[in-house]
Enzyme design. Structure first.
Site, PDB file in Angstrom:
ATOM      1  N   ALA A  62     -22.215 -26.438  22.952  1.00  0.00           N
ATOM      2  CA  ALA A  62     -23.267 -25.564  22.419  1.00  0.00           C
ATOM      3  C   ALA A  62     -23.231 -25.623  20.903  1.00  0.00           C
ATOM      4  O   ALA A  62     -22.174 -25.880  20.310  1.00  0.00           O
ATOM      5  CB  ALA A  62     -23.037 -24.133  22.891  1.00  0.00           C
ATOM      6  N   GLY A 108     -20.030 -27.003  26.073  1.00  0.00           N
ATOM      7  CA  GLY A 108     -21.356 -27.215  26.666  1.00  0.00           C
ATOM      8  C   GLY A 108     -21.682 -28.684  26.877  1.00  0.00           C
ATOM      9  O   GLY A 108     -22.519 -29.018  27.720  1.00  0.00           O
ATOM     10  N   GLU A 111     -20.155 -29.289  30.129  1.00  0.00           N
ATOM     11  CA  GLU A 111     -20.969 -28.561  31.120  1.00  0.00           C
ATOM     12  C   GLU A 111     -22.255 -29.344  31.422  1.00  0.00           C
ATOM     13  O   GLU A 111     -22.713 -29.394  32.566  1.00  0.00           O
ATOM     14  CB  GLU A 111     -21.266 -27.140  30.605  1.00  0.00           C
ATOM     15  CG  GLU A 111     -19.992 -26.296  30.567  1.00  0.00           C
ATOM     16  CD  GLU A 111     -20.195 -24.930  29.921  1.00  0.00           C
ATOM     17  OE1 GLU A 111     -20.673 -24.885  28.766  1.00  0.00           O
ATOM     18  OE2 GLU A 111     -19.893 -23.917  30.569  1.00  0.00           O
ATOM     19  N   GLU A 131     -13.600 -23.601  24.726  1.00  0.00           N
ATOM     20  CA  GLU A 131     -14.202 -22.347  24.248  1.00  0.00           C
ATOM     21  C   GLU A 131     -13.175 -21.280  23.904  1.00  0.00           C
ATOM     22  O   GLU A 131     -13.413 -20.441  23.038  1.00  0.00           O
ATOM     23  CB  GLU A 131     -15.188 -21.797  25.290  1.00  0.00           C
ATOM     24  CG  GLU A 131     -16.517 -22.538  25.351  1.00  0.00           C
ATOM     25  CD  GLU A 131     -16.514 -23.751  26.270  1.00  0.00           C
ATOM     26  OE1 GLU A 131     -15.415 -24.202  26.672  1.00  0.00           O
ATOM     27  OE2 GLU A 131     -17.604 -24.246  26.582  1.00  0.00           O
TER      28      GLU A 131
HETATM   29  C1  LIG Z   1     -21.676 -21.746  26.363  1.00  0.00           C
HETATM   30  C2  LIG Z   1     -21.109 -22.908  25.676  1.00  0.00           C
HETATM   31  C3  LIG Z   1     -20.252 -22.724  24.638  1.00  0.00           C
HETATM   32  C4  LIG Z   1     -19.775 -23.878  23.860  1.00  0.00           C
HETATM   33  O1  LIG Z   1     -20.035 -25.031  24.171  1.00  0.00           O
HETATM   34  S1  LIG Z   1     -18.897 -23.510  22.472  1.00  0.00           S
HETATM   35  C5  LIG Z   1     -18.565 -25.083  21.738  1.00  0.00           C
HETATM   36  C6  LIG Z   1     -17.445 -25.794  22.424  1.00  0.00           C
HETATM   37  N1  LIG Z   1     -17.136 -27.011  21.726  1.00  0.00           N
HETATM   38  C7  LIG Z   1     -16.182 -27.080  20.804  1.00  0.00           C
HETATM   39  O2  LIG Z   1     -15.482 -26.124  20.526  1.00  0.00           O
HETATM   40  C8  LIG Z   1     -16.005 -28.425  20.128  1.00  0.00           C
HETATM   41  C9  LIG Z   1     -16.005 -28.218  18.660  1.00  0.00           C
HETATM   42  N2  LIG Z   1     -15.896 -29.451  17.939  1.00  0.00           N
HETATM   43  C10 LIG Z   1     -14.742 -30.132  17.816  1.00  0.00           C
HETATM   44  O3  LIG Z   1     -13.728 -29.834  18.393  1.00  0.00           O
HETATM   45  C11 LIG Z   1     -14.749 -31.289  16.859  1.00  0.00           C
HETATM   46  O4  LIG Z   1     -15.808 -31.130  15.970  1.00  0.00           O
HETATM   47  C12 LIG Z   1     -14.887 -32.677  17.543  1.00  0.00           C
HETATM   48  C13 LIG Z   1     -13.649 -32.966  18.388  1.00  0.00           C
HETATM   49  C14 LIG Z   1     -16.143 -32.779  18.405  1.00  0.00           C
HETATM   50  C15 LIG Z   1     -14.984 -33.759  16.429  1.00  0.00           C
HETATM   51  O5  LIG Z   1     -13.941 -33.612  15.540  1.00  0.00           O
HETATM   52  P1  LIG Z   1     -13.958 -34.463  14.171  1.00  0.00           P
HETATM   53  O6  LIG Z   1     -14.140 -35.893  14.495  1.00  0.00           O
HETATM   54  O7  LIG Z   1     -12.715 -34.058  13.426  1.00  0.00           O
HETATM   55  O8  LIG Z   1     -15.256 -33.997  13.397  1.00  0.00           O
HETATM   56  P2  LIG Z   1     -15.608 -32.554  12.795  1.00  0.00           P
HETATM   57  O9  LIG Z   1     -15.540 -32.629  11.304  1.00  0.00           O
HETATM   58  O10 LIG Z   1     -14.849 -31.450  13.462  1.00  0.00           O
HETATM   59  O11 LIG Z   1     -17.136 -32.389  13.273  1.00  0.00           O
HETATM   60  C16 LIG Z   1     -18.145 -33.191  12.722  1.00  0.00           C
HETATM   61  C17 LIG Z   1     -19.315 -32.293  12.435  1.00  0.00           C
HETATM   62  O12 LIG Z   1     -19.822 -31.839  13.701  1.00  0.00           O
HETATM   63  C18 LIG Z   1     -19.922 -30.417  13.655  1.00  0.00           C
HETATM   64  N3  LIG Z   1     -19.729 -29.908  15.016  1.00  0.00           N
HETATM   65  C19 LIG Z   1     -18.776 -30.265  15.898  1.00  0.00           C
HETATM   66  N4  LIG Z   1     -18.907 -29.607  17.034  1.00  0.00           N
HETATM   67  C20 LIG Z   1     -19.985 -28.793  16.874  1.00  0.00           C
HETATM   68  C21 LIG Z   1     -20.642 -27.854  17.707  1.00  0.00           C
HETATM   69  N5  LIG Z   1     -20.241 -27.631  18.974  1.00  0.00           N
HETATM   70  N6  LIG Z   1     -21.694 -27.196  17.211  1.00  0.00           N
HETATM   71  C22 LIG Z   1     -22.136 -27.427  15.957  1.00  0.00           C
HETATM   72  N7  LIG Z   1     -21.558 -28.305  15.121  1.00  0.00           N
HETATM   73  C23 LIG Z   1     -20.501 -28.984  15.581  1.00  0.00           C
HETATM   74  C24 LIG Z   1     -18.829 -29.982  12.705  1.00  0.00           C
HETATM   75  O13 LIG Z   1     -19.084 -28.664  12.232  1.00  0.00           O
HETATM   76  C25 LIG Z   1     -18.942 -31.038  11.638  1.00  0.00           C
HETATM   77  O14 LIG Z   1     -20.067 -30.706  10.863  1.00  0.00           O
HETATM   78  P3  LIG Z   1     -20.021 -30.841   9.263  1.00  0.00           P
HETATM   79  O15 LIG Z   1     -19.883 -32.335   9.040  1.00  0.00           O
HETATM   80  O16 LIG Z   1     -21.350 -30.294   8.823  1.00  0.00           O
HETATM   81  O17 LIG Z   1     -18.827 -30.079   8.785  1.00  0.00           O
END
Ligand SMILES: C/C=C/C(=O)SCCNC(=O)CCNC(=O)[C@H](O)C(C)(C)COP(=O)(O)OP(=O)(O)OC[C@H]1O[C@@H](n2cnc3c(N)ncnc32)[C@H](O)[C@@H]1OP(=O)(O)O
Length: 258
Positions: A62, A108, A111, A131
């Site tokens: 998400a 998500g 999911e 999450e």
């Molecule tokens: C009901 C449903 C609920 C949910 O789904 S809640 C969300 C659950 N997902 C997560 O918690 C995953 C979060 N993201 C991560 O763990 C990491 O990221 C990754 C493993 C996917 C990638 O890590 P890396 O390669 O170190 O890159 P990076 O600098 O963390 O991310 C690159 C850019 O992508 C943005 N980003 C990552 N995940 C999300 C997301 N889920 N929603 C919005 N933005 C996201 C970051 O912020 C950043 O952005 P910028 O370059 O602007 O700093």
């Protein structure tokens, strides 16, 4: 379409999510996915679908950046329900849908992949429901679907540790069908599988897709409803706010239990 592209080849539609940097499932991505499903369902030249992510990831979940504008539990619960409805539609889609997962399918994003009928992965892809690292819970029916694939104990471990597993481990756990060395091999395998299904009689395929859905009971739907409600409640705790803020500020969260 701004975030999804569709290309049809030999009765197979390839749907690509293109929402940089992480292919997060924003409300606009959900709206486009819903419109794409409408079109693909009607399109007689489409008999199977492959879903893929442009760039580094399948989808990181998400859109956490959209969470910051949400204050009320009911609004967060509605966000979860809107995602649940689209993914339910996807799971009930009458044509087979294959998720081709590289990079990461998290939250998500997983999911989304779990709502597809089959999952092919790269060996080093990361799959997980992280999450709880955000002080939240899954909200797009992941709490209900994950256990169906991997069993109760593994689903519990994956959600409570919030740690991802690799593509190879996902195959071993029953979450994915097969793992491939790289993205090119993954896409080739996904197309081969989709074309095999597309070569069968569309009527028999539709019948099988419908019959496979009868495993879902009313308890499943009660679980999904309760998930959205609890997502809303957890979302509005101090820990939920802290987890989201910590992610956006790129720091470790500190959970107080409030
Ligand atoms: C009901 C449903 C609920 C949910 O789904 S809640 C969300 C659950 N997902 C997560 O918690 C995953 C979060 N993201 C991560 O763990 C990491 O990221 C990754 C493993 C996917 C990638 O890590 P890396 O390669 O170190 O890159 P990076 O600098 O963390 O991310 C690159 C850019 O992508 C943005 N980003 C990552 N995940 C999300 C997301 N889920 N929603 C919005 N933005 C996201 C970051 O912020 C950043 O952005 P910028 O370059 O602007 O700093």
């Amino acid at each position: 379409m701004n975030f999804l592209s569709v290309a049809v080849e030999e009765y197979v539609a390839v749907v690509k999510v293109n929402h940089p940097p992480a292919n997060a499932m924003s409300s606009k991505v959900f709206a486009e996915l819903s419109a794409v499903l409408d079109e693909l369902e009607k399109n007689g030249h489409v008999r199977a679908v492959v879903v893929h992510g442009e760039g580094r990831f399948f989808s990181a979940g998400a859109d956490i950046k959209e969470f910051t504008g949400i204050e009320e539990a009911h609004a967060a619960a509605e966000l979860a329900q809107r995602g649940q409805i689209v993914f339910e539609r996807l799971e009930k889609f009458p044509k087979p849908v294959i998720a081709a997962i590289h990079g990461a399918a998290l939250g998500g994003g997983l999911e989304f992949a779990m709502s597809c009928h089959m999952r092919l992965v790269t060996e080093n892809a990361k799959l997980g429901l992280p999450e709880l690292n955000l002080g939240l819970i899954p909200g797009f029916a992941g709490t209900q679907r994950l256990a169906r694939y991997v069993g109760f104990a593994k689903a519990c471990e994956l959600m409570l540790t919030a740690e991802p597993i690799t593509g190879v481990q996902a195959v071993q756990a029953g979450l994915a069908n097969a793992a491939y060395a790289d993205e090119a091999a993954l896409l080739e395998a996904a197309m081969t599988l989709a074309k095999k299904a597309a070569a069968k009689s569309p009527s028999s395929v539709r019948a099988v897709m419908e019959l496979l859905q009868t495993v879902k009971t009313s308890q499943y739907y009660e679980g999904v409803q309760r998930e959205a409600q609890l997502f809303g409640e957890v979302f509005t705790t101090e820990d939920g706010k802290e987890g989201v803020a910590a992610f956006l500020e790129k720091r470790k969260p500190s959970f107080s239990g409030k």
